[in-house]
Scaffold this active site. Structure first.
Site, PDB file in Angstrom:
ATOM      1  N   ASP A 201       0.835  -1.203   0.000  1.00 17.62           N
ATOM      2  CA  ASP A 201       0.000   0.000   0.000  1.00 17.62           C
ATOM      3  C   ASP A 201       0.870   1.253   0.000  1.00 17.62           C
ATOM      4  OD1 ASP A 201      -2.809   1.056   0.534  1.00 17.62           O
ATOM      5  OD2 ASP A 201      -1.698   2.004   2.161  1.00 17.62           O
ATOM      6  N   GLU A 280       1.557  -0.565  -5.049  1.00 16.55           N
ATOM      7  CA  GLU A 280       0.454   0.350  -5.328  1.00 16.55           C
ATOM      8  C   GLU A 280       1.049   1.711  -5.663  1.00 16.55           C
ATOM      9  OE1 GLU A 280      -1.520   2.560  -2.597  1.00 16.55           O
ATOM     10  OE2 GLU A 280      -3.192   2.960  -3.931  1.00 16.55           O
TER      11      GLU A 280
END
Ligand code: NOJ
Length: 576
Positions: A201, A280
């Site tokens: 993330d 990401e």
């Protein structure tokens, strides 16, 4: 076919655990539900499941505020349930990839609770603390990407802490080696258990400019929030992204991130079984030298528009593929839990079902690993929430309040929030034409409303039984991709690059005497594509218009509106 690693062959499928299947009837998805749906996932043909965070969390950012990196949120089950899910996926030949949130923790994580206790707490330096500016305000003008200042004052110690996302998500200080050591322990915990890798993330935000300079951007808070979440025409989108870069230039993309990525890669590589790291971010720099940072980095620009046109896809592929270091493997997606659903983003309101098919074919034939988002395979659409109390996404709630304080009416503010909230793409999976779409038992209030279009064919059960459904279209495409070597490993060669209405490209293994030809009519009009290729004909492998098995002339390939044509050109079998 070139030797491929499993994550190069694989089709990934993102599960948002809260919304996939409710096994215990509390209105929230869970591991019992996910376990019950493993057979479905296997029958779809996907090879790897990426779970959005399943860790204990106060859910200020619905799991992306982690309070314990080695646990399971009680609403999803227990660690034993997780293990049953993992074993069940493995037994069916599917891998499992977890979501690793490195940039920040929850403000309820024991590390932060300690850190905020006193200025000399041993964990103080695990987060980013700064003195107030001389006027007592925040240390600088940096924004949180979720609205408002990136700094939150903590009266206990009279300092501000930094948060790129919500104030409930304080940023970790990645310059502190203890932070890394603690996080790598959590990574080992899951790798030891047998998970197959991580989706990382928000890696771009791990470090900040140590001089903390003010930015000079001109976007208002509302413009900034909308810019992240609303799809626009490519040129507009690029301009807005450029403005966002100015606003956040000191807060992400620092070179120090690469050191951390290399370290994580080295750790992961000590494990057997070729564990994977997916970033990401869309910066190809995170591939490192092609083999020393991340295995996969999302091609987000492809997704961030409001219409996929042949010109845009060609430009995207030319740009993207030219920027990858040697050996790096592309990764494409057209939707995730932060974006408009594929159906809603690219549809024109008139031919949505056909456009969804064209885009599915695009995603599953472009070079690189495709990542599907749950529900995309049945054509789930964005849900426009009507009332403020239905919003669960704090980014949208912030936008709503900002709009009110700017003097907009509650109706206008709600309209804006409904269009940009990420809730719109996170509604419960639609399993059947049954109460609650079969996600939860009848009568249970689900955590987000169920989209009522489940009753109009947008559900798994009905589409399973309909050979012409979108679900079966995905199944056929997935099957084709897996058994067609050129679609997996072949190079990408655009054909007829001036064509404005259709996209044509070849996928061809180096030196092979045959190739796969993909032609997508991206328009609502019939087209005739004159394809000047070394082969006069193609053998149709896949068609949206029942042409499989036909041999067609390439000098004048007639295409129906939004037709998908995938064929073999050249000698030898294209299909293994
Ligand atoms: C990116 C995630 O995809 C998003 O859902 C989340 O809110 C932020 N990172 C913060 O973790």
């Amino acid at each position: 076919m070139a030797h491929l690693r499993w994550w190069q062959r694989a089709i990934f499928y993102q599960i948002y655990p809260r919304s996939f299947a409710d096994g215990n009837g509390d209105g929230i998805g869970d591991f019992a539900g996910m376990i019950a749906k493993l057979d479905y996932l296997q029958s779809l043909g996907v090879d790897a499941l990426w779970l959005s965070p399943h860790f204990p969390s106060p859910n200020a950012d619905l799991g992306y505020d982690v309070a314990d990196y080695t646990g399971v949120a009680p609403e999803y089950g227990t660690l034993d349930d997780f293990k049953r899910f993992l074993d069940g996926a493995h037994a069916r030949g599917m891998r499992v990839v977890l979501d690793l949130v490195l940039n920040h923790t929850s403000d309820q994580h024991p590390w932060f609770i300690e850190s905020r206790r006193s200025r000399d707490n041993p964990k103080r330096d695990w987060y980013i603390w700064r003195d107030p500016a001389p006027d007592g305000g925040p240390p600088n003008n940096w924004n949180s990407v979720f609205g408002g200042s990136a700094w939150e004052f903590d009266p206990t110690t009279g300092q501000y802490y930094y948060h790129f996302f919500l104030k409930q998500q304080p940023d970790l200080n990645w310059r502190n080696p203890q932070v890394k050591a603690a996080m790598w322990q959590a990574v080992r915990f899951w790798l030891d258990m047998g998970v197959d890798g991580f989706r990382l993330d928000a890696i771009g935000t791990l470090f900040e400019d140590p001089a903390y300079p003010n930015h000079t951007a001109r976007l208002s808070q509302i413009e900034m929030l909308r810019a992240w979440r609303e799809n626009r025409p490519p040129e507009e989108q690029q301009a807005l992204m450029a403005e966002l870069m100015v606003m956040f230039r000191y807060q992400f993309g620092r070179p120090e991130v690469h050191t951390v990525m290399k370290e994580l890669r080295a750790l992961v590589d000590t494990y057997p079984g070729d564990r994977v790291l997916i970033g990401e971010d869309d910066d190809p720099a995170y591939y490192g030298n092609g083999d020393d940072e991340l295995h996969l980095v999302f091609n987000f620009p492809l997704m961030r528009t409001n219409r996929l046109t042949p010109a845009w896809v060609r430009a995207n592929q030319a740009d993207r593929l030219s920027k990858l270091p040697p050996g790096a493997w592309p990764c494409n997606t057209l939707g995730n839990h932060d974006s408009t659903r594929l159906w809603s983003a690219f549809g024109d309101g008139q031919h949505d079902a056909s456009i969804a098919r064209v885009n599915a074919a695009l995603l599953l034939t472009l070079p690189g690993t495709p990542v599907l988002y749950y529900g995309e395979e049945i054509g789930m659409t964005d849900l426009l929430l009507e009332r403020f109390d239905q919003l669960r996404d704090n980014q949208a709630i912030n936008l709503y309040h900002l709009a009110l304080s700017d003097g907009l009416s509650p109706e206008t503010a709600m309209g804006m929030a409904a269009r940009m909230t990420r809730d719109r793409c996170r509604t419960p999976m639609q399993w059947a034409n049954a109460p609650n779409a079969g996600f939860s038992p009848p009568g249970v209030q689900t955590w987000l409303p169920v989209n009522s279009n489940y009753a109009h064919g947008v559900n798994v059960a009905d589409q399973t039984n309909d050979p012409r459904s979108l679900l079966n279209f995905y199944r056929r495409l997935i099957h084709l991709r897996k058994r067609t070597p050129a679609l997996l490993s072949g190079g990408y060669m655009p054909v007829n690059e001036d064509a404005e209405t259709y996209l044509a490209f070849l996928r061809r293994d180096p030196g092979a005497d045959r190739a796969c030809l993909v032609v997508l009519n991206m328009s609502a009009e019939p087209q005739v594509a004159g394809l000047a290729l070394p082969w006069p004909t193609a053998h149709c492998l896949f068609s949206s218009h029942e042409r499989e098995g036909q041999t067609v002339s390439l000098a004048a390939l007639a295409l129906a509106p939004f037709e998908v044509f995938i064929g073999q050109v050249g000698g030898g079998p294209a299909v293994s």
